[in-house]
Design a protein around this motif. Structure first.
Motif, PDB file in Angstrom:
ATOM      1  N   GLN A   1     -16.135   7.308   4.726  1.00 16.63           N
ATOM      2  CA  GLN A   1     -15.357   7.940   3.653  1.00 16.63           C
ATOM      3  C   GLN A   1     -14.574   6.913   2.831  1.00 16.63           C
ATOM      4  O   GLN A   1     -13.408   7.100   2.528  1.00 16.63           O
TER       5      GLN A   1
ATOM      6  N   LYS B   1     -13.267   5.149  -0.275  1.00 20.48           N
ATOM      7  CA  LYS B   1     -13.066   5.484  -1.680  1.00 20.48           C
ATOM      8  C   LYS B   1     -13.756   4.453  -2.545  1.00 20.48           C
ATOM      9  O   LYS B   1     -13.759   3.262  -2.232  1.00 20.48           O
TER      10      LYS B   1
ATOM     11  N   GLN C   1      -9.983   6.574 -10.845  1.00 23.29           N
ATOM     12  CA  GLN C   1     -10.217   7.260  -9.575  1.00 23.29           C
ATOM     13  C   GLN C   1     -11.039   8.504  -9.876  1.00 23.29           C
ATOM     14  O   GLN C   1     -10.519   9.542 -10.252  1.00 23.29           O
ATOM     15  N   ALA C   2     -12.356   8.377  -9.727  1.00 20.97           N
ATOM     16  CA  ALA C   2     -13.275   9.455 -10.083  1.00 20.97           C
ATOM     17  C   ALA C   2     -13.590  10.364  -8.896  1.00 20.97           C
ATOM     18  O   ALA C   2     -14.384  11.275  -9.024  1.00 20.97           O
ATOM     19  N   GLY C   3     -12.982  10.099  -7.764  1.00 22.17           N
ATOM     20  CA  GLY C   3     -13.220  10.945  -6.594  1.00 22.17           C
ATOM     21  C   GLY C   3     -14.464  10.585  -5.805  1.00 22.17           C
ATOM     22  O   GLY C   3     -14.884  11.331  -4.934  1.00 22.17           O
ATOM     23  N   TYR C   4     -15.067   9.439  -6.108  1.00 26.23           N
ATOM     24  CA  TYR C   4     -16.239   9.019  -5.349  1.00 26.23           C
ATOM     25  C   TYR C   4     -15.827   8.562  -3.951  1.00 26.23           C
ATOM     26  O   TYR C   4     -14.838   7.863  -3.783  1.00 26.23           O
ATOM     27  N   ARG C   5     -16.637   8.949  -2.963  1.00 26.65           N
ATOM     28  CA  ARG C   5     -16.441   8.507  -1.586  1.00 26.65           C
ATOM     29  C   ARG C   5     -17.804   8.244  -0.962  1.00 26.65           C
ATOM     30  O   ARG C   5     -18.693   9.084  -1.033  1.00 26.65           O
TER      31      ARG C   5
ATOM     32  N   GLN D   1     -26.899  10.111  -7.323  1.00 22.14           N
ATOM     33  CA  GLN D   1     -25.584   9.868  -6.736  1.00 22.14           C
ATOM     34  C   GLN D   1     -25.606   8.582  -5.912  1.00 22.14           C
ATOM     35  O   GLN D   1     -24.732   7.719  -6.054  1.00 22.14           O
TER      36      GLN D   1
END
Length: 127
Positions: free
Chosen positions: A48, A50, A61-65, A91
């Motif tokens: 997980q 970031k 901060q695009a929320g990619y994990r 993705q």
């Protein structure tokens, strides 16, 4: 260790998880079990993580994990869907480009035989 050798070890760990759990669980359950299996096999990874996006010099901060990053070389993207779609590959390709990792594994655990749910994705756009 070469990325391709490493993918073999990761796939072996994933097959063990699928052998025990089978299809039908949530992605999070497969991820936690894969993490445990990697720990048992003493394969270093982070989970997980970031992943910021840099756009015109600013960090967004695009929320990619990243689900699982193994030895800073292989990104594992875990799915539990009826079938993999092009958006899933896109993705993973995005994650590979942003991290400059050479290789990714897209794994769909919601299949009767896990080898039918695994795609290797190569980062051809490394800088």
């Amino acid at each position: 260790m070469q990325s391709y050798e490493l993918t073999g070890l990761i796939i072996s760990a994933a097959i063990e998880v699928h052998r025990v759990l089978g299809p039908g669980c949530l992605e999070h359950a497969y991820q936690k079990c894969l993490e445990h299996e990697l720990m048992l096999r003493e394969i270093p990874f982070t989970a997980q993580r970031k992943l910021p996006l840099v756009y015109k010099g600013i960090r967004v901060q695009a929320g990619y994990r990243i689900d699982v990053l193994v030895q800073q070389q292989v990104i594992v993207e875990i799915k539990a869907v009826d079938q993999l779609a092009p958006v899933h590959t896109a993705q993973l390709l995005t994650y590979l480009r942003l991290t400059e990792c050479p290789l990714g594994l897209l794994m769909n655990f919601n299949v009767p035989v896990l080898k039918d749910g695994i795609r290797r994705v190569v980062n051809d756009n490394k800088n």
